[in-house]
Design an enzyme around this catalytic site. Structure first.
Site, PDB file in Angstrom:
ATOM      1  N   HIS A  80     -11.033  -0.861   0.775  1.00 44.98           N
ATOM      2  CA  HIS A  80     -10.068  -1.748   0.113  1.00 44.98           C
ATOM      3  C   HIS A  80      -9.605  -2.844   1.074  1.00 44.98           C
ATOM      4  CE1 HIS A  80      -9.057  -0.490  -3.966  1.00 44.98           C
ATOM      5  NE2 HIS A  80      -9.295   0.749  -3.600  1.00 44.98           N
ATOM      6  N   ALA A 121       0.852  -1.199   0.000  1.00 47.66           N
ATOM      7  CA  ALA A 121       0.000   0.000   0.000  1.00 47.66           C
ATOM      8  C   ALA A 121       0.881   1.240   0.000  1.00 47.66           C
ATOM      9  CB  ALA A 121      -0.898  -0.016   1.229  1.00 47.66           C
TER      10      ALA A 121
END
Length: 169
Positions: free
Chosen positions: A50, A34
């Site tokens: 997400h 990420a």
């Protein structure tokens, strides 16, 4: 060297979902890299959505800029996303396009020197409305040039359109 699948497209085109599915098909224990910096509450909510879309088999590594500093050799990795990573680099470098592009290219080359199965998510910013301010135009240029650079290093390239992957390379 990494085996790279580059997935690009517009906002809400299904890029992350497609990358996640491919990574899960490739590994029982994929890594989610990420690159987001949480700027506001709306973005925080997007990140949470997400996260909830991923199962417990995922390991999350958070890295805003120095993606190469993590040893991901032998792993299946989903990098989400290049646009947020570039935003962090661009912001750190006072909106200098040339300097940011050089830093991003150097970091990308170090990162892909690892043996891994890599699924990379990015955005096609230049397919929509022309940005109305100078900084946004500079960033759209940076994004386009870096997408070209990554696509050139990729083994496969997909353009997502309305949830449908179109293989480009």
């Amino acid at each position: 060297m990494a085996h790279i699948t580059f997935i690009t497209g517009g906002q809400r085109s299904g890029k992350s979902r497609f990358a996640q599915k491919r990574a899960e098909e490739n590994s029982d224990a994929p890594v989610y890299l990420a690159t987001a910096h949480i700027w506001d509450e709306d973005f925080h909510n997007r990140v949470k959505r997400h996260q909830s879309d991923r199962g417990e088999q995922w390991t999350t590594v958070e890295e805003e800029i120095q993606i190469s500093r993590h040893d991901l050799s032998g792993k299946t990795v989903m990098l989400d996303c290049i646009t947020l990573w570039l935003t962090n680099i661009f912001y750190q470098n006072n909106n200098d396009v040339d300097g940011s592009l050089e830093i991003a290219k150097q970091e990308w080359e170090k990162f892909i020197d690892q043996e891994m199965e890599l699924f990379v998510v990015s955005n096609e910013l230049g397919m929509g409305v022309h940005p109305e301010n100078e900084i946004a135009r500079k960033f759209a240029d940076l994004q386009g040039w870096m997408n070209q650079y990554i696509a050139a290093t990729a083994n496969e390239v997909f353009l997502m359109i309305s949830g449908i992957p179109v293989k480009i390379k």
